[in-house]
Every structure is written in C-alpha cells, then in structure tokens.
Design an enzyme around this catalytic site. Sequence first.
Site, PDB file in Angstrom:
ATOM      1  N   LYS A 190      -8.897   7.630  23.394  1.00  0.00           N
ATOM      2  CA  LYS A 190      -7.465   7.646  23.432  1.00  0.00           C
ATOM      3  C   LYS A 190      -6.737   7.749  22.352  1.00  0.00           C
ATOM      4  CE  LYS A 190      -7.702   4.908  27.779  1.00  0.00           C
ATOM      5  NZ  LYS A 190      -7.290   4.174  28.601  1.00  0.00           N
ATOM      6  N   SER A 198       0.903  -1.299  -0.173  1.00  0.00           N
ATOM      7  CA  SER A 198      -0.032  -0.021  -0.062  1.00  0.00           C
ATOM      8  C   SER A 198       0.712   1.265   0.039  1.00  0.00           C
ATOM      9  CB  SER A 198      -1.111   0.037   1.243  1.00  0.00           C
ATOM     10  OG  SER A 198      -0.467   0.171   2.345  1.00  0.00           O
ATOM     11  N   HIS A 199       2.224   1.058   0.421  1.00  0.00           N
ATOM     12  CA  HIS A 199       2.918   2.101   0.270  1.00  0.00           C
ATOM     13  C   HIS A 199       4.011   2.261  -0.725  1.00  0.00           C
ATOM     14  CE1 HIS A 199       1.565   3.204   4.405  1.00  0.00           C
ATOM     15  NE2 HIS A 199       1.678   4.409   3.789  1.00  0.00           N
ATOM     16  N   HIS A 231       4.513  14.263   1.534  1.00  0.00           N
ATOM     17  CA  HIS A 231       4.797  12.864   2.362  1.00  0.00           C
ATOM     18  C   HIS A 231       3.540  12.056   1.552  1.00  0.00           C
ATOM     19  CE1 HIS A 231       6.333  10.087   4.762  1.00  0.00           C
ATOM     20  NE2 HIS A 231       7.240  10.551   5.152  1.00  0.00           N
ATOM     21  N   GLY A 283      -4.749   3.901   2.750  1.00  0.00           N
ATOM     22  CA  GLY A 283      -4.194   3.229   1.561  1.00  0.00           C
ATOM     23  C   GLY A 283      -4.846   1.540   1.692  1.00  0.00           C
ATOM     24  N   GLU A 284      -4.967   1.134   2.817  1.00  0.00           N
ATOM     25  CA  GLU A 284      -5.618  -0.376   3.094  1.00  0.00           C
ATOM     26  C   GLU A 284      -6.973  -0.328   2.739  1.00  0.00           C
ATOM     27  OE1 GLU A 284      -3.807  -2.195   6.777  1.00  0.00           O
ATOM     28  OE2 GLU A 284      -3.876  -0.111   7.218  1.00  0.00           O
TER      29      GLU A 284
END
Lengths: 337, 337
Positions: A234, A51-52, A124, A191-192
Amino acid sequence: MVNDNNKSIELSLEEIKSLVIRVFSNNGCDINNSNALASTITAAERDGASSHGLFRIPGYIASLVSKKVNGKSNPVVKNKTNIILECDADNGFAPLALEKSLPALVNSAKNNGISTLSIKNCYHFAALWPETEFLAKNGLVGIACTAYKPSVAPAGSKEPFFGTNPISMAWPRDNHDPVVFDMATATMAKGEVMLAARDGHELPEGVGLDSKGNITKDPKEILKGVLLPFGGYKGSAISLMVELFAAGLTGDYFSYEAELSDNNDGGPPKGGEFLLAMNPDIIADNNWNNHCENFFSKIKTLDGVRLPGERRHKIRNQTNVIRNVNKELYNKINELC
Amino acid sequence: MVNDNNKSIELSLEEIKSLVIRVFSNNGCDINNSNALASTITAAERDGASSHGLFRIPGYIASLVSKKVNGKSNPVVKNKTNIILECDADNGFAPLALEKSLPALVNSAKNNGISTLSIKNCYHFAALWPETEFLAKNGLVGIACTAYKPSVAPAGSKEPFFGTNPISMAWPRDNHDPVVFDMATATMAKGEVMLAARDGHELPEGVGLDSKGNITKDPKEILKGVLLPFGGYKGSAISLMVELFAAGLTGDYFSYEAELSDNNDGGPPKGGEFLLAMNPDIIADNNWNNHCENFFSKIKTLDGVRLPGERRHKIRNQTNVIRNVNKELYNKINELC
C-alpha cells in the site's frame, strides 16, 4: 555556548540564520538564494527537524562546489493557464523557486478553488512542510511531493527504484497551526537513517535490507542496501503516485533518471516538485471550518492521539529560541565558510 | 451450471447483470438506479473483485427495505464554478450519482486541466476504481476517496474512529489499461478478517487489537476489537487526509458522524465522496506519455514487481465471461428478488 557533554553547542535561531547565510554567500550563492536557503534551514532547526536543518549544509555546499547547482538561479514562474502554473527553477535550489512561485499558487487557488504548480530543473533538499504550511496559512489545503534518487525497493522487489518520495499535506485551521503531515514514503527518511548511522543507533526490523537483500537493523548496512516502502504494497502504491506526480506531471526526472544524471557530489539530484492547492471556501460549504474543528476536537479526545504536525509546532512555539547543534557539524560548517 | 463442488454456480456476466437488475427493480429501485448498480456490481464480478460484487447485494437491499436509501434517487450535478463541481446524490446509491456527474468532471478537467467533484448525500458501497478508471480511460489522472463508519484506530489510539477510508488513484495510459490502486487505509478489510476467523487462520502482527487494546494475531479477537491503519502513523495520516477530503471538503459526514446517523441495517452509511481529475495534456509537457511509459517499462524489469491494478485487469481481459458465484449467495439473491 558549548554544552556539558561537549558534543553540542547552543545557538540562537538568529545565529543559525547568520551562519547559513555566510556559508552560502561564501560558496557562490547570491543574496536571494542565500536568504531563501537560510529561512528554510533555520525553520527546520526552529522546529527541531534537525535532519533537514544544518545537517544538510555539507551536501548543499558540495553541489555548489561541483557546479551542479546554480547558486545564482533566477527562477521564473509561468501561467500555462490561469490555474496551471509552472516554475523553471533555473537549476537552483528549491527554496528560492518556492519563494517566487508560492504566492502565485496561493492567488490562483484563492480565486479559482484549485490550482497546480509544477517546479522543474530544481534541486530539493529540504522538508516539504514549509511549502504546504505556507499554503495552509493562506487558508488553502496544500499538497506537495517530490522524487529523489533510488533508495527504496518497490513492494515485491529487493532493488532500489523509488526515491524516498516524500509527500506532505497541510490542512488550514483558523487560530490554530495547520494539521500537516510530511513523510517519506520509505519506512524512514534517508536523513534519519544517516543520523542513526552517525549516532550508532539500531533501527527497527523492516526499515530496510542490506546489500544482499537480507533484513537488517544496522543503519550502515541499510545505507549500502535498500530501504523498504512504509506499509508494504500500500505504501509502495503511494510512493508510485509520488513518482508519477513529481516526474510524470512536472516533466522532470523520475528517481531512476535522476540517478543516471547525477554527479553524486553528496547534494540532491535534479528533479521536479508537484504542488496542489485547494480552497475549501470555494470547494466546501460555508460551515467547513466548524465542521472540521468538531472533527479535530473529537479525535483529540482519544487517548494517545496526536494530530500530525503537533509535536513539531510545539517545539516551534517554545519561547526558547536556543537550539543545540552538533559540535562536529558546527565546526564543519565554519570550515566551509 | 452448478460446479462439481456444489458450492458455486457458473454465471455469465450477462446473467449476473440481469439478476442484479431484477433484484434491485423488485426492491424499490427505478430503472436508472437498477442499471447503474448492475453495471458497477457486474464490473466487480468481471474483475474477480467478488467482495465488491454480488456479495454486497444483501446489504444494498437491506438499506432499501429499511427506507434509508432512496432507490428512485435523481442526482443533480451543479457547477459551483467551471472547475468545482458538486453532486447531490438525493440520498441514493453512488453508481447513478457517478454516472450522472463523471462526464461533467471529465469535461471540466479536459478543458481546464484540473477539476474537483464533491458528491453528497450518497451511499457508497462499492470499490472506487470504477470512477478513477473512468477518468483514466478519458485521459485523466483520477483520484477518489470516501469515509465510512469507524472501525480503525488512529495511530497511538486503541479506539475505532476512522472508517476503512479507501483511496484510489488511476493513471491514464495509451493502449494500456490504466495503472490504478484502490485500497483501504486499514491494514486489512474487515471481510478478510472475517474469512480468517472462519478458517481459523492467524493474522500477521499489527493487523488489529483485541477488545482490551492488546496486540493479537487472532482474527476473532480483532473482530471484537479494532483494526489498525496500514503502515502505522504514516498510514494513519493518509486515512486522516481521506476523512478530511471525503467529509471536510464535501460537507458530508465524517466517519464518527456517519455512525451516529446510521440505522445499522447492514448497508452503507450516508456519506460523501471526493474526486479530483487532472489532465496531463495541460499540466505536463507534450512528452508525458512516452516519459511515463519508459518509467513503467523500467519498473517492470524488477523481479517481483507488479503494477497496481495489473492482476485485476488480467482477470478482466480474459475471453472467458463465465464467473463462479457462491451458490448460497446466489440463492439468497434469488430469494430477495
């Protein structure tokens, strides 16, 4: 070689790297940028982090074609003080900015115990572990984070406001790959979700909401709606911290500002990246490495536990350097060449 | 004044502080330790954070009575370098160690942009926001974390290994209370599970496992079993980072080591605390404060969103300085005097 199922093609890492250099060189990047991008993208494919990897190339190219990103960027590193570094990425992609500034960050943290690097005017579009692992390989604890465009609803809300806001930490180990996590502070990286949508996979409940704010398992609906932060309020707090570091400390865009400025060409928006490097040889006592190795040995005795990064490093360290690449994607990249 | 329901008693913050000083002074603490403990505990009651207030006193006292903790500790702060600080807490409670070392951390981060403080040989039994908010009140970004004894199963495992491993971050704001989170990296604090067990409440799935490692919503079964990290493997990675910072960087105990060394008197185990302070005036550009205030204003426009720390500060800023204290607890503390 085309695989039996005819959906993927086998490429060596060398072939992947050459293809990437070709596609960037033919779309306005100079050789320094093309090489830096190729190293980053090939490393993702090497680690099985597709995915990257090549998957991102159409987006990268779109933002060169639209002239949003400077393919001939010349990033400049500046010492604000001996331990506070800043890099102006010259409106280029992150890999060259990192290649130019990480050695200075290593040097400063090695000598002084701790150092920060703020990267600005940057695009990025990759994972963060290449930079944190680089720091860890140099004996340093590395932390990196960056924001994006809004796609995640802060806890309590149903509206996108945070980016997927990834954060990575790498811990250095002698004679071992570093312990490293690199995770979106969304339930799942965009991406996932995009890959799941492409491949027609259903997602677990709680990943995101559809455009009406209802819970859904359909990745296509989530892409029209909003992702949720991991771990409720959280994880939302961690995502907030990432925004504050990546934008508040670098002076570049918060996710909501990045969206306002972006031309939506399919590539990454302009933004900042914040990095922190710490030298345990100075901060900790002399025994830190043994102390931590005992801890890692102990946690590994627990059934079912894997140290963060382990699976990725296992793929990396395979002697086999052939990777399966989606054939449609492969053809698309060749067309872009 | 005893309340109508006869279960709680109203005390002013002054009365709470006097009571705390008395109970510690009468159990072996010198005046410096008694005062520091009283400030921390009274601040928790002031903020409505009663689980870190008077509620902890029986545990504090137990570890003085058992001689585990040195009530006359004399913490010493050392500059390993101008930016890397270390404090030996002399086997005392954290509040005096923090009182003595935080001003040095502030000074170093103010002058240099970033600074770390490792506290060792310390017994931490309070929240972390007193220290991170102190840093934020001095214009610094503050981060603090500490480990504990194992009660949380790392992702994939069914055995306790991590402590509840809290982490806190505070972000400084002009003319506003800081934005501050302070959270266990477990799904839920053990005390909350105990309350649910007492009141017969079911817990959401995912809080913990029973003694056989099966998922359960029954708090009584979780108390015999193990808590899970918040947010699955991502929260587990954050908890791992806390262990590495609080023990790996300080050189003090990991949670599993703390358990082996502890006498289980009901008080905190020995451990380390790691703190990081960053000065945005040096790291960021001149406009950082306005830039972040715009971000905070924007996020506040979203329905249902509260900035971390907001609820606690609202209680703090009430003009009413009277707090309700559980009467049974009040009587117990008086007996301990």
